[in-house]
Design a protein around this motif. Structure first.
Motif, short mmCIF file in Angstrom:
data_model
loop_
_atom_site.label_atom_id
_atom_site.label_comp_id
_atom_site.label_asym_id
_atom_site.label_seq_id
_atom_site.Cartn_x
_atom_site.Cartn_y
_atom_site.Cartn_z
N UNK A 159 4.58 8.82 0.66
CA UNK A 159 4.02 8.69 -0.69
C UNK A 159 4.39 7.35 -1.32
N UNK A 160 5.63 6.93 -1.10
CA UNK A 160 6.07 5.64 -1.63
C UNK A 160 5.27 4.49 -1.03
N UNK A 161 5.03 4.56 0.27
CA UNK A 161 4.25 3.52 0.94
C UNK A 161 2.82 3.48 0.40
N UNK A 162 2.21 4.65 0.25
CA UNK A 162 0.84 4.71 -0.27
C UNK A 162 0.78 4.12 -1.68
N UNK A 163 1.76 4.46 -2.50
CA UNK A 163 1.79 3.95 -3.87
C UNK A 163 1.93 2.43 -3.88
N UNK A 164 2.86 1.91 -3.10
CA UNK A 164 3.13 0.48 -3.12
C UNK A 164 1.94 -0.33 -2.62
N UNK A 165 1.25 0.17 -1.60
CA UNK A 165 0.12 -0.59 -1.05
C UNK A 165 -0.99 -0.75 -2.08
N UNK A 166 -1.28 0.31 -2.84
CA UNK A 166 -2.31 0.19 -3.86
C UNK A 166 -1.83 -0.57 -5.08
N UNK A 173 -7.71 -3.91 4.34
CA UNK A 173 -7.04 -5.16 4.71
C UNK A 173 -5.56 -4.89 4.98
N UNK A 174 -5.30 -3.85 5.75
CA UNK A 174 -3.93 -3.37 5.96
C UNK A 174 -2.98 -4.43 6.50
#
Length: 251
Positions: free
Chosen positions: A114-121, A150-151
């Motif tokens: 969840x942290x990774x998903x949040x930070x990417x956006x 654009x990962x």
């Protein structure tokens, strides 16, 4: 001497550096109320994008203030949503720590996901807010779609920003005060400038979908992203070629 020619490369670089420093100080001052951090970030990225594109035709103070006022309400709403997400992640982490055992480790993995998903956006929210005039839901949608499509560039920005934070605050805790001074003097501006170079490349790669819009503000046929009003009207309408499946692998 040509070295100090007002139109030379050296003086041009020094001029841009001074603009970054001034913009960084304005950003820090505008962040003091905390609730205005979102608008300050959008204004910072707006000036940095103009600086990279050589479109900064006015004083930094005026450009920053204009972007700040333009983005105030929507960027503030985005920031409040981010604060809510951060609060949720914080309390979720506290619960995970209390669980312990195998179940705790499973939930710890879900926390990092969840942290990774949040930070990417989160990386793209305010740069997109600075460049586009969209409804709130469209900016949120565009941010996470951009991060996904654009990962590799997203991961590079995360690595750069994470490294800057680690070197500043964690590698040598004794230099904490010096790190605070550096970030308040130029750090946020330099990071935003470097990020903006990558974001410009990302936006150029996905421009056929991201910028695609009809003259009346709707979405062009085949467009993936919604762009109601581009900040730069000359780039508002683009032919969509998003169907190219290998765009993200091209140099």
């Amino acid at each position: 001497m040509k070295l100090f020619d007002p139109n030379g490369a050296l003086m041009g670089a020094l001029g841009k550096l001074s603009d970054v420093v001034i913009c960084n100080i304005l950003f820090c001052l505008a962040c003091l109320p905390v609730v205005t951090i979102g608008a300050s970030a959008a204004a910072l990225y707006s000036v940095m994008q103009d600086l990279i594109d050589d479109k900064l035709d006015e004083m930094v103070l005026r450009a920053f203030w204009t972007a700040f006022r333009r983005n105030l309400w929507q960027a503030t709403a985005l920031w409040l949503l981010c604060l809510a997400a951060i609060a949720f992640l914080f309390f979720f982490y506290q619960v995970v720590i209390l669980l312990g055992g195998t179940l705790g480790r499973v939930y710890l993995v879900s926390f990092y996901v969840l942290l990774f998903i949040f930070l990417t956006g989160f990386l793209y929210l305010f740069p997109l807010q600075a460049r586009f005039q969209n409804k709130l839901r469209h900016t949120l949608r565009n941010a996470w779609l951009t991060a996904l499509l654009s990962l590799p560039w997203t991961l590079l920005v995360l690595l750069m920003d994470g490294t800057a934070l680690y070197l500043s605050f964690f590698m040598n805790p004794l230099a904490f005060q010096a790190a605070i001074f550096i970030w308040c003097a130029a750090g946020f501006g330099v990071v935003a400038l470097l990020n903006s170079y990558i974001f410009r490349r990302v936006f150029a790669k996905i421009a056929p979908g991201l910028y695609a819009a009809t003259p009346d503000g709707g979405r062009a046929e085949g467009a993936v992203f919604t762009d109601e009003t581009h900040r730069d009207q000359d780039l508002m309408v683009h032919e969509s070629s998003y169907s190219d499946p290998d765009w993200n692998r091209k140099a």
